[in-house]
Every structure is written in C-alpha cells, then in structure tokens.
Design a protein around this motif. Structure first.
Motif, PDB file in Angstrom:
ATOM      1  N   ASP A  40     114.352  65.115  83.001  1.00 36.91           N
ATOM      2  CA  ASP A  40     113.626  65.411  84.237  1.00 36.91           C
ATOM      3  C   ASP A  40     114.338  64.835  85.455  1.00 36.91           C
ATOM      4  O   ASP A  40     114.479  65.499  86.479  1.00 36.91           O
ATOM      5  CB  ASP A  40     112.193  64.872  84.172  1.00 36.91           C
ATOM      6  CG  ASP A  40     111.342  65.596  83.156  1.00 36.91           C
ATOM      7  OD1 ASP A  40     111.647  66.774  82.852  1.00 36.91           O
ATOM      8  OD2 ASP A  40     110.370  64.995  82.653  1.00 36.91           O
ATOM      9  N   VAL A  41     114.784  63.610  85.340  1.00 38.31           N
ATOM     10  CA  VAL A  41     115.499  62.982  86.448  1.00 38.31           C
ATOM     11  C   VAL A  41     116.830  63.704  86.686  1.00 38.31           C
ATOM     12  O   VAL A  41     117.226  63.920  87.835  1.00 38.31           O
ATOM     13  CB  VAL A  41     115.721  61.473  86.178  1.00 38.31           C
ATOM     14  CG1 VAL A  41     116.609  60.843  87.238  1.00 38.31           C
ATOM     15  CG2 VAL A  41     114.386  60.753  86.102  1.00 38.31           C
ATOM     16  N   ALA A  42     117.500  64.086  85.621  1.00 37.53           N
ATOM     17  CA  ALA A  42     118.772  64.808  85.753  1.00 37.53           C
ATOM     18  C   ALA A  42     118.571  66.131  86.491  1.00 37.53           C
ATOM     19  O   ALA A  42     119.378  66.501  87.348  1.00 37.53           O
ATOM     20  CB  ALA A  42     119.394  65.046  84.381  1.00 37.53           C
ATOM     21  N   GLN A  43     117.498  66.835  86.184  1.00 41.40           N
ATOM     22  CA  GLN A  43     117.217  68.092  86.890  1.00 41.40           C
ATOM     23  C   GLN A  43     116.924  67.833  88.365  1.00 41.40           C
ATOM     24  O   GLN A  43     117.413  68.555  89.241  1.00 41.40           O
ATOM     25  CB  GLN A  43     116.046  68.818  86.233  1.00 41.40           C
ATOM     26  CG  GLN A  43     116.395  69.418  84.900  1.00 41.40           C
ATOM     27  CD  GLN A  43     115.190  69.987  84.167  1.00 41.40           C
ATOM     28  OE1 GLN A  43     114.051  69.631  84.428  1.00 41.40           O
ATOM     29  NE2 GLN A  43     115.459  70.896  83.239  1.00 41.40           N
ATOM     30  N   THR A  44     116.151  66.790  88.638  1.00 37.46           N
ATOM     31  CA  THR A  44     115.836  66.454  90.019  1.00 37.46           C
ATOM     32  C   THR A  44     117.093  66.060  90.793  1.00 37.46           C
ATOM     33  O   THR A  44     117.309  66.529  91.919  1.00 37.46           O
ATOM     34  CB  THR A  44     114.813  65.299  90.074  1.00 37.46           C
ATOM     35  OG1 THR A  44     113.628  65.711  89.397  1.00 37.46           O
ATOM     36  CG2 THR A  44     114.470  64.909  91.497  1.00 37.46           C
ATOM     37  N   LEU A  45     117.930  65.227  90.189  1.00 35.00           N
ATOM     38  CA  LEU A  45     119.156  64.807  90.856  1.00 35.00           C
ATOM     39  C   LEU A  45     120.129  65.971  91.048  1.00 35.00           C
ATOM     40  O   LEU A  45     120.855  66.015  92.047  1.00 35.00           O
ATOM     41  CB  LEU A  45     119.830  63.672  90.079  1.00 35.00           C
ATOM     42  CG  LEU A  45     119.089  62.332  90.088  1.00 35.00           C
ATOM     43  CD1 LEU A  45     119.837  61.304  89.253  1.00 35.00           C
ATOM     44  CD2 LEU A  45     118.865  61.826  91.488  1.00 35.00           C
ATOM     45  N   THR A  46     120.129  66.900  90.109  1.00 37.31           N
ATOM     46  CA  THR A  46     120.976  68.085  90.249  1.00 37.31           C
ATOM     47  C   THR A  46     120.521  68.912  91.456  1.00 37.31           C
ATOM     48  O   THR A  46     121.347  69.337  92.277  1.00 37.31           O
ATOM     49  CB  THR A  46     120.940  68.938  88.964  1.00 37.31           C
ATOM     50  OG1 THR A  46     121.420  68.141  87.880  1.00 37.31           O
ATOM     51  CG2 THR A  46     121.796  70.176  89.101  1.00 37.31           C
ATOM     52  N   GLN A  47     119.222  69.110  91.577  1.00 40.06           N
ATOM     53  CA  GLN A  47     118.703  69.837  92.747  1.00 40.06           C
ATOM     54  C   GLN A  47     119.026  69.078  94.029  1.00 40.06           C
ATOM     55  O   GLN A  47     119.452  69.683  95.025  1.00 40.06           O
ATOM     56  CB  GLN A  47     117.199  70.030  92.620  1.00 40.06           C
ATOM     57  CG  GLN A  47     116.809  71.000  91.536  1.00 40.06           C
ATOM     58  CD  GLN A  47     115.305  71.049  91.308  1.00 40.06           C
ATOM     59  OE1 GLN A  47     114.546  70.310  91.911  1.00 40.06           O
ATOM     60  NE2 GLN A  47     114.886  71.930  90.421  1.00 40.06           N
ATOM     61  N   ASP A  48     118.842  67.760  94.008  1.00 40.38           N
ATOM     62  CA  ASP A  48     119.142  66.946  95.186  1.00 40.38           C
ATOM     63  C   ASP A  48     120.616  67.043  95.572  1.00 40.38           C
ATOM     64  O   ASP A  48     120.954  67.016  96.755  1.00 40.38           O
ATOM     65  CB  ASP A  48     118.771  65.484  94.942  1.00 40.38           C
ATOM     66  CG  ASP A  48     117.273  65.244  94.904  1.00 40.38           C
ATOM     67  OD1 ASP A  48     116.516  66.173  95.264  1.00 40.38           O
ATOM     68  OD2 ASP A  48     116.857  64.134  94.496  1.00 40.38           O
ATOM     69  N   THR A  49     121.485  67.143  94.578  1.00 37.13           N
ATOM     70  CA  THR A  49     122.917  67.269  94.851  1.00 37.13           C
ATOM     71  C   THR A  49     123.190  68.516  95.685  1.00 37.13           C
ATOM     72  O   THR A  49     123.905  68.461  96.693  1.00 37.13           O
ATOM     73  CB  THR A  49     123.721  67.341  93.534  1.00 37.13           C
ATOM     74  OG1 THR A  49     123.510  66.139  92.792  1.00 37.13           O
ATOM     75  CG2 THR A  49     125.203  67.535  93.794  1.00 37.13           C
ATOM     76  N   PHE A  50     122.594  69.628  95.293  1.00 40.46           N
ATOM     77  CA  PHE A  50     122.848  70.878  96.014  1.00 40.46           C
ATOM     78  C   PHE A  50     122.125  70.915  97.355  1.00 40.46           C
ATOM     79  O   PHE A  50     122.642  71.495  98.325  1.00 40.46           O
ATOM     80  CB  PHE A  50     122.483  72.081  95.140  1.00 40.46           C
ATOM     81  CG  PHE A  50     123.454  72.251  94.001  1.00 40.46           C
ATOM     82  CD1 PHE A  50     124.749  72.691  94.222  1.00 40.46           C
ATOM     83  CD2 PHE A  50     123.094  71.921  92.712  1.00 40.46           C
ATOM     84  CE1 PHE A  50     125.661  72.818  93.188  1.00 40.46           C
ATOM     85  CE2 PHE A  50     123.991  72.048  91.662  1.00 40.46           C
ATOM     86  CZ  PHE A  50     125.278  72.493  91.898  1.00 40.46           C
ATOM     87  N   VAL A  51     120.978  70.273  97.440  1.00 42.96           N
ATOM     88  CA  VAL A  51     120.281  70.191  98.736  1.00 42.96           C
ATOM     89  C   VAL A  51     121.121  69.373  99.715  1.00 42.96           C
ATOM     90  O   VAL A  51     121.307  69.761 100.867  1.00 42.96           O
ATOM     91  CB  VAL A  51     118.865  69.587  98.571  1.00 42.96           C
ATOM     92  CG1 VAL A  51     118.254  69.221  99.908  1.00 42.96           C
ATOM     93  CG2 VAL A  51     117.960  70.551  97.821  1.00 42.96           C
ATOM     94  N   ARG A  52     121.642  68.246  99.244  1.00 47.41           N
ATOM     95  CA  ARG A  52     122.495  67.422 100.116  1.00 47.41           C
ATOM     96  C   ARG A  52     123.778  68.153 100.487  1.00 47.41           C
ATOM     97  O   ARG A  52     124.262  68.033 101.611  1.00 47.41           O
ATOM     98  CB  ARG A  52     122.820  66.096  99.450  1.00 47.41           C
ATOM     99  CG  ARG A  52     121.644  65.157  99.461  1.00 47.41           C
ATOM    100  CD  ARG A  52     122.067  63.744  99.210  1.00 47.41           C
ATOM    101  NE  ARG A  52     120.890  62.891  99.156  1.00 47.41           N
ATOM    102  CZ  ARG A  52     120.930  61.611  98.934  1.00 47.41           C
ATOM    103  NH1 ARG A  52     122.082  61.013  98.728  1.00 47.41           N
ATOM    104  NH2 ARG A  52     119.818  60.905  98.914  1.00 47.41           N
ATOM    105  N   ALA A  53     124.340  68.878  99.529  1.00 47.16           N
ATOM    106  CA  ALA A  53     125.556  69.646  99.819  1.00 47.16           C
ATOM    107  C   ALA A  53     125.276  70.697 100.886  1.00 47.16           C
ATOM    108  O   ALA A  53     126.075  70.893 101.804  1.00 47.16           O
ATOM    109  CB  ALA A  53     126.090  70.292  98.544  1.00 47.16           C
ATOM    110  N   TRP A  54     124.152  71.355 100.784  1.00 47.71           N
ATOM    111  CA  TRP A  54     123.786  72.378 101.770  1.00 47.71           C
ATOM    112  C   TRP A  54     123.583  71.734 103.141  1.00 47.71           C
ATOM    113  O   TRP A  54     124.069  72.239 104.152  1.00 47.71           O
ATOM    114  CB  TRP A  54     122.530  73.118 101.332  1.00 47.71           C
ATOM    115  CG  TRP A  54     122.043  74.091 102.358  1.00 47.71           C
ATOM    116  CD1 TRP A  54     120.980  73.943 103.192  1.00 47.71           C
ATOM    117  CD2 TRP A  54     122.619  75.363 102.675  1.00 47.71           C
ATOM    118  NE1 TRP A  54     120.854  75.038 103.998  1.00 47.71           N
ATOM    119  CE2 TRP A  54     121.847  75.924 103.706  1.00 47.71           C
ATOM    120  CE3 TRP A  54     123.712  76.065 102.189  1.00 47.71           C
ATOM    121  CZ2 TRP A  54     122.132  77.163 104.260  1.00 47.71           C
ATOM    122  CZ3 TRP A  54     123.990  77.302 102.738  1.00 47.71           C
ATOM    123  CH2 TRP A  54     123.210  77.843 103.758  1.00 47.71           C
ATOM    124  N   SER A  55     122.890  70.614 103.168  1.00 43.52           N
ATOM    125  CA  SER A  55     122.621  69.936 104.438  1.00 43.52           C
ATOM    126  C   SER A  55     123.893  69.414 105.098  1.00 43.52           C
ATOM    127  O   SER A  55     123.995  69.386 106.321  1.00 43.52           O
ATOM    128  CB  SER A  55     121.666  68.758 104.216  1.00 43.52           C
ATOM    129  OG  SER A  55     120.444  69.210 103.715  1.00 43.52           O
TER     130      SER A  55
END
Length: 194
Positions: A53-68
């Motif tokens: 669950d944390v890995a999925q959340t961090l993966t999403q956060d990675t792409f959100v930060r990359a987009w930002s």
C-alpha cells in the motif's frame, strides 16, 4: 488598416506558439511517462519499503511530484534517473517519520519476502529451478533488508533496476567512489550471509 490588424494578430499567435514551445518539457506527456516507468518505480518502492500500500502511494506521489516539477527538469539526465531520484527522496522522507518506525515494528501488513521475489524478472525455467531460485531470492532479500539505508538503495538501483554507477550517483547525489564503496560493502554483506 485591416492588413496591419491581421499581421498584428498573426504576430501575437506566433509569440504564443514560441512561448508554449519554449515551456514544453519531455514530461508533458505524463500518461506515456507513467506507462513506461510505473512498474519500475513501484518495484523500487516495494522492495525498499516492503509494504504494498505504501509502495503504491509513493509511486503515485513520485509521478505527482514529477508533474509538478516538470519545468525544473533540465535534461542533464534521463527521465528514469530523474524519477528514481524523486522516488529515492520519497523513500528517505517516508522512513524518517515516526509513523514508519511504528509500522516497521508492527509489520503486520508488510509484504512477505517471497512475494517480492515474484517481481524480479526471471527466465522461464523448470518448476524445480524456479523453486531453488525463489529460495535463493528469499535469502538475498533477507540480507538486503539488513543493509544500511544507503547500501540498500545503491544495491537495489544497481541490481534490481540495472542502472549504471553514474546514474546511481546522480540519483543519490553521492560521488561515484562513494557509490562504489556502498555497493562493495553491500555485496560483501550479502555474500557473507548464510
């Protein structure tokens, strides 16, 4: 007069086009970036944190930060290297929290080491060979879990993600000689384990 207005409008459109092209980055097509790199980023998070669950959340956060932060991508490294740097920083941030320490002690929801071995690509082989490989992977992952944070990160980036030492140095912000040292020590620890 009408011809001046027309040329003024076309000049304005041309300026807007030039400005839009100047601000374009290779990360503007985030759908293709996610499709290309999501599994690798997720695998890195899963092996680093060992909680799906944390890995999925961090993966999403990675792409959100990359987009930002896409406008800050200078292109001096590959997109994968830049994403891995973001992913590694998120893992570091996550492991520094008290919440993480609590869940690490409890670890009821942690992914079993044998589950992680299924994410490592392997060739088609006999059932016996796969079983032996799975047992060996379990031993390796147990040894990896005992490494220091930096050694584990360098080891995973080198052998799981198959990145070059220069890319790992760029991701971690460490000199190549330090990356080599951490990799050497990690390998010595893993080879020395029973």
């Amino acid at each position: 007069m009408p011809s001046q207005a027309l040329s003024s409008d076309s000049l304005s459109i041309t300026r807007q086009t030039v400005i839009a092209q100047a601000q374009a980055t290779p990360l503007d097509d985030m759908d293709s970036i996610v499709a290309t790199y999501e599994q690798r980023i997720f695998r890195f998070h899963l092996v680093s944190i060992r909680d799906r669950d944390v890995a999925q959340t961090l993966t999403q956060d990675t792409f959100v930060r990359a987009w930002s932060a896409r406008s800050s991508f200078r292109g001096d490294c590959s997109i994968l290297t830049w994403l891995m740097r973001i992913a590694l920083n998120l893992v570091r941030d996550h492991t520094r929290t008290d919440r993480f320490r609590f869940w690490k002690r409890v670890s009821d929801t942690a992914v079993d080491v044998s589950d992680i071995s299924s994410y490592v690509p392997h060739r088609d082989s006999s059932l016996e060979s796969r079983l032996i490989a799975s047992e060996q992977m379990t031993l390796v992952w147990q040894s990896v879990a005992e490494l220091s944070e930096r050694q584990r990160s360098v080891f995973l980036l080198r052998f799981l993600e198959e990145l070059e030492l220069s890319e790992i140095a760029s991701i971690t912000g460490l000199p190549i000689s330090t990356v080599k040292t951490h990799l050497y020590r990690a390998l010595a620890t893993i080879r020395g384990s029973p």
